[in-house]
Design a protein around this motif. Structure first.
Motif, mmCIF file in Angstrom:
data_model
loop_
_atom_site.group_PDB
_atom_site.id
_atom_site.type_symbol
_atom_site.label_atom_id
_atom_site.label_comp_id
_atom_site.label_asym_id
_atom_site.label_seq_id
_atom_site.Cartn_x
_atom_site.Cartn_y
_atom_site.Cartn_z
ATOM 1 N N ASN A 1 -0.206 -11.690 -2.483
ATOM 2 C CA ASN A 1 1.021 -10.932 -1.863
ATOM 3 C C ASN A 1 1.512 -11.948 -0.883
ATOM 4 N N VAL A 2 0.884 -12.308 -0.087
ATOM 5 C CA VAL A 2 1.390 -13.416 0.688
ATOM 6 C C VAL A 2 2.356 -14.505 0.422
ATOM 7 N N GLY A 3 1.898 -14.967 -0.791
ATOM 8 C CA GLY A 3 2.811 -15.918 -1.483
ATOM 9 C C GLY A 3 4.045 -15.329 -2.088
ATOM 10 N N LEU A 4 4.121 -14.002 -2.584
ATOM 11 C CA LEU A 4 5.231 -13.414 -2.965
ATOM 12 C C LEU A 4 6.401 -13.116 -1.760
ATOM 13 N N LEU A 5 5.612 -12.785 -0.640
ATOM 14 C CA LEU A 5 6.378 -12.396 0.409
ATOM 15 C C LEU A 5 7.089 -13.672 0.959
ATOM 16 N N ALA B 1 10.981 -4.841 3.193
ATOM 17 C CA ALA B 1 10.540 -4.612 4.749
ATOM 18 C C ALA B 1 10.036 -3.076 4.744
ATOM 19 N N VAL B 2 10.736 -2.295 3.850
ATOM 20 C CA VAL B 2 9.813 -1.048 3.676
ATOM 21 C C VAL B 2 8.282 -1.017 3.205
ATOM 22 N N HIS B 3 8.405 -1.890 2.123
ATOM 23 C CA HIS B 3 6.972 -2.036 1.466
ATOM 24 C C HIS B 3 6.061 -2.774 2.116
ATOM 25 N N ALA B 4 6.365 -3.787 3.093
ATOM 26 C CA ALA B 4 5.422 -4.437 3.691
ATOM 27 C C ALA B 4 4.997 -3.688 5.219
ATOM 28 N N TRP B 5 5.844 -2.844 5.448
ATOM 29 C CA TRP B 5 5.573 -2.300 6.808
ATOM 30 C C TRP B 5 4.259 -1.462 6.756
ATOM 31 N N LEU C 1 6.069 -17.110 -11.546
ATOM 32 C CA LEU C 1 4.787 -17.805 -11.855
ATOM 33 C C LEU C 1 3.547 -16.748 -11.170
ATOM 34 N N LEU C 2 3.894 -15.701 -10.288
ATOM 35 C CA LEU C 2 2.805 -15.133 -9.520
ATOM 36 C C LEU C 2 2.845 -13.767 -10.198
ATOM 37 N N VAL C 3 3.625 -13.255 -11.412
ATOM 38 C CA VAL C 3 3.633 -12.183 -11.751
ATOM 39 C C VAL C 3 2.159 -12.070 -12.526
ATOM 40 N N PRO C 4 1.350 -12.890 -13.185
ATOM 41 C CA PRO C 4 0.068 -12.434 -13.804
ATOM 42 C C PRO C 4 -0.990 -12.068 -12.671
ATOM 43 N N TRP C 5 -0.762 -12.799 -11.655
ATOM 44 C CA TRP C 5 -1.630 -12.329 -10.523
ATOM 45 C C TRP C 5 -1.015 -11.095 -9.959
ATOM 46 N N LYS C 6 0.066 -10.703 -9.523
ATOM 47 C CA LYS C 6 0.475 -9.471 -9.237
ATOM 48 C C LYS C 6 0.105 -8.272 -10.171
#
Length: 346
Positions: free
Chosen positions: A14-18, A127-131, A56-61
Protein backbone atom coordinates in the motif's frame (compact mmCIF):
# COMPACT_ATOMS: atom_id res chain seq x y z
CA UNK A 1 -6.48 -22.08 -14.57
CA UNK A 2 -5.91 -20.62 -11.12
CA UNK A 3 -4.16 -17.25 -10.98
CA UNK A 4 -0.91 -17.50 -9.06
CA UNK A 5 -0.67 -14.66 -6.56
CA UNK A 6 2.20 -13.75 -4.25
CA UNK A 7 2.09 -15.33 -0.83
CA UNK A 8 2.92 -12.20 1.11
CA UNK A 9 1.64 -8.67 0.71
CA UNK A 10 0.76 -5.95 3.15
CA UNK A 11 1.64 -2.49 4.36
CA UNK A 12 4.59 -1.94 2.00
CA UNK A 13 2.39 -2.77 -0.97
CA UNK A 14 0.00 0.00 0.00
CA UNK A 15 2.85 2.39 0.76
CA UNK A 16 4.39 1.60 -2.62
CA UNK A 17 1.09 2.24 -4.40
CA UNK A 18 0.66 5.51 -2.52
CA UNK A 19 4.20 6.58 -3.41
CA UNK A 20 3.67 5.83 -7.11
CA UNK A 21 0.33 7.64 -7.14
CA UNK A 22 1.88 10.71 -5.50
CA UNK A 23 4.80 10.64 -7.94
CA UNK A 24 2.48 10.26 -10.92
CA UNK A 25 0.30 13.13 -9.72
CA UNK A 26 3.20 15.43 -8.90
CA UNK A 27 5.00 14.86 -12.18
CA UNK A 28 1.70 15.23 -14.05
CA UNK A 29 1.28 18.74 -12.63
CA UNK A 30 4.95 19.52 -13.24
CA UNK A 31 4.67 18.37 -16.85
CA UNK A 32 2.24 21.23 -17.47
CA UNK A 33 4.80 23.74 -16.22
CA UNK A 34 7.99 22.53 -17.94
CA UNK A 35 8.47 23.51 -21.57
CA UNK A 36 12.18 22.97 -22.25
CA UNK A 37 12.75 19.62 -24.02
CA UNK A 38 15.47 18.29 -21.68
CA UNK A 39 13.70 18.77 -18.33
CA UNK A 40 10.34 17.94 -19.91
CA UNK A 41 11.63 14.59 -21.14
CA UNK A 42 12.72 13.63 -17.61
CA UNK A 43 9.43 14.75 -16.05
CA UNK A 44 7.28 12.96 -18.65
CA UNK A 45 9.39 9.79 -18.32
CA UNK A 46 8.98 9.83 -14.53
CA UNK A 47 5.24 10.42 -14.95
CA UNK A 48 4.83 7.53 -17.36
CA UNK A 49 7.01 5.16 -15.34
CA UNK A 50 5.14 5.95 -12.12
CA UNK A 51 1.81 5.26 -13.79
CA UNK A 52 2.88 2.01 -15.41
CA UNK A 53 4.65 0.97 -12.21
CA UNK A 54 1.22 0.65 -10.58
CA UNK A 55 0.63 -2.41 -12.76
CA UNK A 56 3.61 -4.15 -11.18
CA UNK A 57 1.96 -4.03 -7.77
CA UNK A 58 -1.43 -5.34 -8.92
CA UNK A 59 -0.68 -9.00 -7.91
CA UNK A 60 0.33 -7.93 -4.41
CA UNK A 61 -2.62 -5.56 -4.09
CA UNK A 62 -4.92 -8.40 -5.15
CA UNK A 63 -3.68 -10.38 -2.12
CA UNK A 64 -4.34 -7.41 0.16
CA UNK A 65 -7.85 -6.97 -1.24
CA UNK A 66 -8.65 -10.69 -1.02
CA UNK A 67 -7.47 -10.83 2.58
CA UNK A 68 -9.50 -7.72 3.46
CA UNK A 69 -12.54 -9.13 1.68
CA UNK A 70 -12.66 -12.04 4.12
CA UNK A 71 -13.00 -9.55 6.96
CA UNK A 72 -15.50 -7.26 5.23
CA UNK A 73 -16.47 -6.55 1.60
CA UNK A 74 -14.55 -3.81 -0.17
CA UNK A 75 -16.45 -0.54 0.10
CA UNK A 76 -17.63 1.55 -2.82
CA UNK A 77 -14.82 4.06 -2.14
CA UNK A 78 -12.09 1.48 -2.71
CA UNK A 79 -13.82 0.18 -5.81
CA UNK A 80 -14.22 3.70 -7.22
CA UNK A 81 -10.53 4.39 -6.57
CA UNK A 82 -9.50 1.23 -8.40
CA UNK A 83 -11.69 2.02 -11.41
CA UNK A 84 -10.56 5.66 -11.53
CA UNK A 85 -6.90 4.62 -11.34
CA UNK A 86 -7.25 2.11 -14.17
CA UNK A 87 -9.13 4.60 -16.36
CA UNK A 88 -6.52 7.28 -15.68
CA UNK A 89 -3.79 4.85 -16.66
CA UNK A 90 -5.70 3.74 -19.78
CA UNK A 91 -6.31 7.28 -21.04
CA UNK A 92 -2.65 8.15 -20.39
CA UNK A 93 -1.50 5.17 -22.45
CA UNK A 94 -3.93 6.06 -25.25
CA UNK A 95 -2.60 9.62 -25.38
CA UNK A 96 1.02 8.43 -25.38
CA UNK A 97 0.22 6.07 -28.24
CA UNK A 98 -1.29 8.88 -30.28
CA UNK A 99 -4.93 7.87 -29.91
CA UNK A 100 -5.85 11.42 -29.00
CA UNK A 101 -9.58 11.52 -29.75
CA UNK A 102 -12.03 13.10 -29.34
CA UNK A 103 -14.62 10.37 -29.91
CA UNK A 104 -18.41 10.63 -30.28
CA UNK A 105 -18.96 9.33 -26.75
CA UNK A 106 -16.46 11.81 -25.20
CA UNK A 107 -18.57 14.89 -26.01
CA UNK A 108 -15.71 16.37 -28.02
CA UNK A 109 -13.23 16.17 -25.12
CA UNK A 110 -9.71 15.00 -26.15
CA UNK A 111 -8.29 11.98 -24.38
CA UNK A 112 -5.63 14.10 -22.63
CA UNK A 113 -8.34 16.20 -20.99
CA UNK A 114 -10.09 13.01 -19.89
CA UNK A 115 -6.78 11.78 -18.47
CA UNK A 116 -6.31 14.99 -16.47
CA UNK A 117 -9.89 14.97 -15.17
CA UNK A 118 -9.61 11.33 -14.13
CA UNK A 119 -6.25 12.05 -12.51
CA UNK A 120 -7.78 14.82 -10.40
CA UNK A 121 -10.64 12.52 -9.40
CA UNK A 122 -8.17 9.76 -8.53
CA UNK A 123 -6.19 12.15 -6.33
CA UNK A 124 -9.33 13.10 -4.42
CA UNK A 125 -10.29 9.45 -3.99
CA UNK A 126 -6.77 8.59 -2.77
CA UNK A 127 -7.04 11.28 -0.09
CA UNK A 128 -10.43 9.95 1.05
CA UNK A 129 -9.29 6.32 0.94
CA UNK A 130 -6.03 6.92 2.85
CA UNK A 131 -7.59 9.12 5.53
CA UNK A 132 -7.62 7.42 8.92
CA UNK A 133 -5.65 4.34 7.85
CA UNK A 134 -2.62 3.39 9.90
CA UNK A 135 -0.36 2.23 7.12
CA UNK A 136 2.35 4.86 7.02
CA UNK A 137 6.04 4.92 6.06
CA UNK A 138 8.30 3.68 8.85
CA UNK A 139 11.96 4.01 9.65
CA UNK A 140 12.42 0.34 8.79
CA UNK A 141 11.47 1.13 5.18
CA UNK A 142 14.88 2.80 4.89
CA UNK A 143 16.68 -0.38 5.90
CA UNK A 144 18.37 -2.54 3.30
CA UNK A 145 15.37 -4.73 2.49
CA UNK A 146 12.99 -1.80 2.07
CA UNK A 147 15.44 0.10 -0.11
CA UNK A 148 16.04 -2.96 -2.28
CA UNK A 149 12.30 -3.40 -2.76
CA UNK A 150 11.87 0.27 -3.63
CA UNK A 151 14.79 0.09 -6.04
CA UNK A 152 13.39 -3.02 -7.71
CA UNK A 153 10.01 -1.31 -8.10
CA UNK A 154 11.62 1.79 -9.59
CA UNK A 155 13.74 -0.28 -11.97
CA UNK A 156 10.74 -2.35 -13.03
CA UNK A 157 8.64 0.77 -13.63
CA UNK A 158 11.40 2.38 -15.69
CA UNK A 159 11.84 -0.82 -17.70
CA UNK A 160 8.11 -1.04 -18.36
CA UNK A 161 8.03 2.58 -19.56
CA UNK A 162 11.09 2.03 -21.74
CA UNK A 163 9.55 -1.09 -23.27
CA UNK A 164 6.40 0.87 -24.07
CA UNK A 165 8.39 3.62 -25.77
CA UNK A 166 10.37 1.04 -27.73
CA UNK A 167 7.16 -0.64 -28.85
CA UNK A 168 5.77 2.68 -30.11
CA UNK A 169 8.89 3.24 -32.20
CA UNK A 170 9.01 -0.34 -33.44
CA UNK A 171 5.40 -0.24 -34.63
CA UNK A 172 5.61 3.31 -36.00
CA UNK A 173 2.67 4.43 -33.86
CA UNK A 174 1.87 8.16 -33.88
CA UNK A 175 3.01 8.38 -30.27
CA UNK A 176 6.59 7.80 -31.34
CA UNK A 177 6.55 11.27 -32.94
CA UNK A 178 5.34 13.21 -29.92
CA UNK A 179 7.46 15.95 -28.42
CA UNK A 180 9.36 15.58 -25.15
CA UNK A 181 6.42 17.20 -23.35
CA UNK A 182 4.06 14.57 -24.78
CA UNK A 183 2.47 16.96 -27.28
CA UNK A 184 1.72 16.17 -30.93
CA UNK A 185 2.42 18.34 -33.98
CA UNK A 186 -0.63 20.31 -35.05
CA UNK A 187 0.16 23.01 -37.59
CA UNK A 188 3.92 23.54 -37.78
CA UNK A 189 4.55 26.27 -40.40
CA UNK A 190 0.81 26.40 -41.04
CA UNK A 191 -0.83 28.74 -38.49
CA UNK A 192 -4.32 28.09 -39.89
CA UNK A 193 -3.99 24.42 -38.89
CA UNK A 194 -3.19 25.19 -35.25
CA UNK A 195 -6.07 24.43 -32.85
CA UNK A 196 -7.73 27.49 -31.31
CA UNK A 197 -7.49 27.10 -27.57
CA UNK A 198 -7.05 29.23 -24.47
CA UNK A 199 -6.45 28.63 -20.80
CA UNK A 200 -9.56 27.36 -19.09
CA UNK A 201 -9.94 30.55 -17.01
CA UNK A 202 -9.72 32.80 -20.08
CA UNK A 203 -12.24 33.63 -22.79
CA UNK A 204 -11.92 35.12 -26.25
CA UNK A 205 -12.70 38.86 -26.18
CA UNK A 206 -15.36 40.43 -28.40
CA UNK A 207 -12.73 42.94 -29.56
CA UNK A 208 -8.97 43.29 -29.14
CA UNK A 209 -7.00 46.41 -28.32
CA UNK A 210 -5.74 48.57 -31.17
CA UNK A 211 -2.80 49.80 -29.12
CA UNK A 212 -0.41 48.33 -26.57
CA UNK A 213 0.24 50.37 -23.44
CA UNK A 214 3.87 50.28 -22.27
CA UNK A 215 4.52 51.30 -18.65
CA UNK A 216 7.83 51.58 -16.75
CA UNK A 217 9.49 53.90 -14.23
CA UNK A 218 6.48 56.20 -14.10
CA UNK A 219 6.45 56.60 -17.88
CA UNK A 220 3.60 55.53 -20.09
CA UNK A 221 3.32 55.15 -23.85
CA UNK A 222 0.62 53.83 -26.18
CA UNK A 223 2.00 52.11 -29.26
CA UNK A 224 -0.33 51.40 -32.21
CA UNK A 225 -0.37 47.73 -33.15
CA UNK A 226 0.63 48.71 -36.70
CA UNK A 227 3.94 50.01 -35.29
CA UNK A 228 4.81 46.70 -33.64
CA UNK A 229 5.94 45.01 -36.85
CA UNK A 230 9.60 46.03 -36.57
CA UNK A 231 11.21 43.14 -38.41
CA UNK A 232 12.16 41.08 -35.35
CA UNK A 233 11.62 37.35 -35.88
CA UNK A 234 12.06 34.22 -33.82
CA UNK A 235 11.36 30.59 -34.56
CA UNK A 236 9.70 29.15 -31.50
CA UNK A 237 7.48 26.23 -30.54
CA UNK A 238 4.06 26.95 -29.12
CA UNK A 239 3.53 23.92 -26.88
CA UNK A 240 -0.01 23.87 -25.52
CA UNK A 241 -0.96 21.98 -22.38
CA UNK A 242 -3.89 20.70 -24.44
CA UNK A 243 -1.48 18.15 -25.95
CA UNK A 244 -0.40 19.80 -29.22
CA UNK A 245 2.50 21.91 -30.45
CA UNK A 246 3.43 23.92 -33.54
CA UNK A 247 6.71 25.55 -34.58
CA UNK A 248 6.34 28.87 -36.39
CA UNK A 249 8.42 31.82 -37.52
CA UNK A 250 6.91 34.60 -35.42
CA UNK A 251 7.32 38.25 -36.41
CA UNK A 252 6.90 41.47 -34.44
CA UNK A 253 9.04 43.36 -31.94
CA UNK A 254 11.34 42.12 -29.17
CA UNK A 255 10.12 43.09 -25.74
CA UNK A 256 13.37 44.85 -24.82
CA UNK A 257 13.14 47.02 -27.97
CA UNK A 258 9.55 47.88 -27.14
CA UNK A 259 10.50 48.95 -23.62
CA UNK A 260 13.36 51.03 -25.02
CA UNK A 261 10.78 53.30 -26.68
CA UNK A 262 10.21 54.80 -23.22
CA UNK A 263 13.73 56.22 -23.27
CA UNK A 264 16.83 55.73 -21.10
CA UNK A 265 16.93 55.15 -17.37
CA UNK A 266 14.67 52.10 -17.22
CA UNK A 267 15.15 49.56 -14.40
CA UNK A 268 17.87 46.99 -14.99
CA UNK A 269 16.09 44.29 -13.02
CA UNK A 270 12.63 43.36 -11.87
CA UNK A 271 9.82 41.76 -13.80
CA UNK A 272 7.47 42.56 -16.63
CA UNK A 273 3.71 41.97 -16.56
CA UNK A 274 2.12 41.12 -19.90
CA UNK A 275 -1.63 41.68 -19.67
CA UNK A 276 -4.38 40.67 -22.07
CA UNK A 277 -7.45 42.72 -22.91
CA UNK A 278 -9.35 39.98 -21.02
CA UNK A 279 -7.37 40.59 -17.81
CA UNK A 280 -5.35 37.39 -18.19
CA UNK A 281 -1.70 38.03 -17.30
CA UNK A 282 1.68 36.45 -16.84
CA UNK A 283 4.76 37.92 -15.14
CA UNK A 284 8.21 37.17 -16.58
CA UNK A 285 11.76 38.13 -15.60
CA UNK A 286 12.80 41.47 -17.07
CA UNK A 287 16.18 39.89 -17.83
CA UNK A 288 14.41 37.64 -20.37
CA UNK A 289 12.96 40.57 -22.33
CA UNK A 290 15.54 40.16 -25.10
CA UNK A 291 14.25 36.66 -25.81
CA UNK A 292 10.54 37.54 -25.69
CA UNK A 293 8.56 38.79 -28.66
CA UNK A 294 5.30 40.61 -29.13
CA UNK A 295 4.17 38.91 -32.33
CA UNK A 296 1.79 40.26 -34.94
CA UNK A 297 2.39 37.50 -37.50
CA UNK A 298 3.17 33.79 -37.80
CA UNK A 299 4.77 32.20 -40.86
CA UNK A 300 4.60 35.58 -42.56
CA UNK A 301 0.82 35.88 -42.12
CA UNK A 302 -1.10 38.16 -39.72
CA UNK A 303 -2.35 36.43 -36.62
CA UNK A 304 -5.95 35.29 -36.60
CA UNK A 305 -8.32 36.40 -33.85
CA UNK A 306 -8.34 32.92 -32.31
CA UNK A 307 -4.56 32.92 -32.10
CA UNK A 308 -4.29 36.26 -30.34
CA UNK A 309 -4.62 38.94 -33.05
CA UNK A 310 -3.65 41.62 -33.29
CA UNK A 311 -0.71 40.92 -30.95
CA UNK A 312 0.35 38.08 -28.66
CA UNK A 313 3.35 37.23 -26.55
CA UNK A 314 5.85 34.64 -27.78
CA UNK A 315 7.80 33.08 -24.89
CA UNK A 316 10.24 30.44 -26.25
CA UNK A 317 10.84 27.49 -23.93
CA UNK A 318 7.64 28.08 -21.94
CA UNK A 319 4.32 26.26 -22.20
CA UNK A 320 1.45 27.84 -24.07
CA UNK A 321 -0.29 29.42 -21.07
CA UNK A 322 2.64 31.87 -20.84
CA UNK A 323 1.97 33.07 -24.40
CA UNK A 324 -0.53 35.80 -23.52
CA UNK A 325 -3.03 36.50 -26.30
CA UNK A 326 -4.66 39.84 -27.20
CA UNK A 327 -1.96 41.83 -25.39
CA UNK A 328 -3.14 45.23 -24.14
CA UNK A 329 -0.43 46.27 -21.65
CA UNK A 330 3.22 45.62 -20.87
CA UNK A 331 4.36 46.94 -17.50
CA UNK A 332 7.68 46.74 -15.66
CA UNK A 333 7.17 46.00 -11.95
CA UNK A 334 9.45 45.59 -8.92
CA UNK A 335 7.96 42.29 -7.72
CA UNK A 336 9.86 39.07 -8.51
CA UNK A 337 8.43 37.14 -11.43
CA UNK A 338 7.80 34.06 -9.29
CA UNK A 339 5.42 35.96 -6.96
CA UNK A 340 2.39 34.71 -8.87
CA UNK A 341 0.40 31.47 -9.06
CA UNK A 342 2.33 28.79 -11.00
CA UNK A 343 -0.74 28.46 -13.21
CA UNK A 344 -3.07 31.37 -14.08
CA UNK A 345 -6.07 31.74 -11.80
CA UNK A 346 -7.59 34.94 -13.16
Amino acid sequence: MAVLLPRRAGRRTNVGLLGLLLLAGGTGVLAFAVGSPGPARLVVAAHGAAGLGLLLLVPWKAVVVRRAWHRRPVGSGGLALGVATLLTLLTGVLHAAGVTGPWPWSAGVPVLHLHVALGVATGALVAVHAWGRRQRPRATDLHRRGLLQAGALAAGAAALWGAGEGLLRLTGAPGAQRRATGSFDRGTDDPAAMPITQWFTDTAPPAAAGTVEVVAAGRRLRVPVADLDRGDTVRAVLDCTGGWYAAQDWGGVRLDRLLALLGPGLPADGSVDVVSVTGYRRRLPLADAGGLLLAVSAAGRPLSAGHGAPVRLVAPGRRGFWWVKWVARVEVVDAPWWVQPPFPLQ
